[in-house]
Design a protein around this motif. Sequence first.
Motif, PDB file in Angstrom:
ATOM      1  N   LYS A  54       2.910  14.543   0.407  1.00 59.59           N
ATOM      2  CA  LYS A  54       1.594  14.234   0.964  1.00 59.59           C
ATOM      3  C   LYS A  54       0.581  14.199  -0.174  1.00 59.59           C
ATOM      4  N   ASP A 100      -3.160  11.272   2.338  1.00 61.63           N
ATOM      5  CA  ASP A 100      -2.629  11.526   3.676  1.00 61.63           C
ATOM      6  C   ASP A 100      -3.553  12.435   4.480  1.00 61.63           C
ATOM      7  N   ASP A 116      -6.816  14.278   8.947  1.00 60.96           N
ATOM      8  CA  ASP A 116      -5.688  13.419   8.594  1.00 60.96           C
ATOM      9  C   ASP A 116      -6.159  11.981   8.432  1.00 60.96           C
ATOM     10  N   ALA A 117      -5.509  11.252   7.535  1.00 61.27           N
ATOM     11  CA  ALA A 117      -5.902   9.866   7.272  1.00 61.27           C
ATOM     12  C   ALA A 117      -5.765   8.976   8.505  1.00 61.27           C
ATOM     13  N   THR A 118      -4.923   9.416   9.459  1.00 59.09           N
ATOM     14  CA  THR A 118      -4.694   8.626  10.670  1.00 59.09           C
ATOM     15  C   THR A 118      -5.705   8.928  11.774  1.00 59.09           C
ATOM     16  N   ALA A 119      -6.672   9.820  11.514  1.00 57.28           N
ATOM     17  CA  ALA A 119      -7.625  10.219  12.550  1.00 57.28           C
ATOM     18  C   ALA A 119      -8.426   9.012  13.048  1.00 57.28           C
ATOM     19  N   SER A 120      -8.587   8.937  14.346  1.00 56.48           N
ATOM     20  CA  SER A 120      -9.377   7.856  14.937  1.00 56.48           C
ATOM     21  C   SER A 120     -10.835   8.004  14.520  1.00 56.48           C
ATOM     22  N   ASP A 132     -12.633   5.491   8.547  1.00 54.27           N
ATOM     23  CA  ASP A 132     -12.424   4.227   7.845  1.00 54.27           C
ATOM     24  C   ASP A 132     -12.453   4.494   6.341  1.00 54.27           C
ATOM     25  N   CYS A 178     -15.502  10.401  14.805  1.00 59.46           N
ATOM     26  CA  CYS A 178     -14.155  10.800  14.394  1.00 59.46           C
ATOM     27  C   CYS A 178     -13.828  12.164  15.004  1.00 59.46           C
TER      28      CYS A 178
END
Length: 397
Positions: free
Chosen positions: A130, A175, A198-202, A205, A226
């Motif tokens: 990571k 990550d 986390d980089a995938t968090a809604s 950007d 977010c």
Amino acid sequence: MMTKVPSPPSTTHLALPFFDEAHRTLASDLLPWCAAQEVDERDDRAACREWVRRLGDGGWLRYAVPGSAGGALERLDSRALVLLRETLGYHSPLADFAFAMQGLGSGAITLAGTPEQQSQYLAAVGKGEKIAAFALSEPDAGSDVAAMAMRAEPATDGWRLHGTKTWISNGGIADFYCVFAKTDPAGGTRGITAFIVDATASGLDTSEHIDVMAPHPLATLRFENCIVPRTAQLGELNGGFKLAMRTLDIFRASVAAAALGMGRRALAEAIAHAKGRRMFGQTLADFQLTQAKLGEMAALIDSAALLTYRAAWMRDDAERRGAPAVGDVSAAAAMAKMCATENASRVIDMALQMHGGLGVKVGTKIESLYRDIRSLRIYEGATEVQQLIIGKSVLRG
């Protein structure tokens, strides 16, 4: 791709009493590993990912996390960080960057993370699985952290983050991000809390990349509604400023070490060039003016090295004794960071001048060092900020 190293760097500093056998073994093992690495660095983002993978496979990232997470040592050790960054910086400033950001980006989790947070992130950081990032700076809040505008608001499903972070190293390739936001807008530095995002968090950007004179992966992060879970809170509520400063204190002396590595490489390049460049029937090294310049360069590097090693030793000694790393320790780190970055800049400038036209040719090592060193006088506390820290310490007596 790393250029050919003119000669192996000296290891005489390892005999200084600041270091013990574990440090000397680390440094002696790292040198041949570095010399064997060749990474195409034309794409800085791809190169950083590759360096993280190699540093993880080589076991070097284990020094960026504590023993409880699979680290090489029981706790983060400033002297180990200094030796690693100095050696990596000598060979490749981008490799140094990749290593440093694994430690800085996860440092707040090491200091204040819950057992669950440490288990989820730190072992993966130490293996290179990571990539970590530290998100503190904002468009209008760099040195003035109290001016932070980013907000974190409680919600039924956790926390909602709104705002912008910029100049974020590893932005877009990380990550996860250790993010600092205002949870008490009226609280100044006492109203900041840290979160793991986390980089995938809604709502996050990371697509706005920042191009700089010495290519490194940097980005602006935008948080729009977010949402992160309550378990994303890192450390105490409204305790984020102290946590950020504690994290930076661990790594400030290592920034000085990175500058040392670059300065030492510039001196080695200058020596090799002076011995090989012939003019007026002799080598450049035969001129007294050249000898005087090389002497000045060596003294600038060694004086900064002593301050750097002292600062790392002082922090490790404070940790060993269970004393808070404040006061004299912070001032020593500030002196090291200020002197090493400023001195290395002078050394690299003199080395470039000695190379003449070759010094400004794109693709030469001296030309890249000239660009690489400049940001070190700014990030993690600009020179002027270090002067303030030192001055206040002097006035306190």
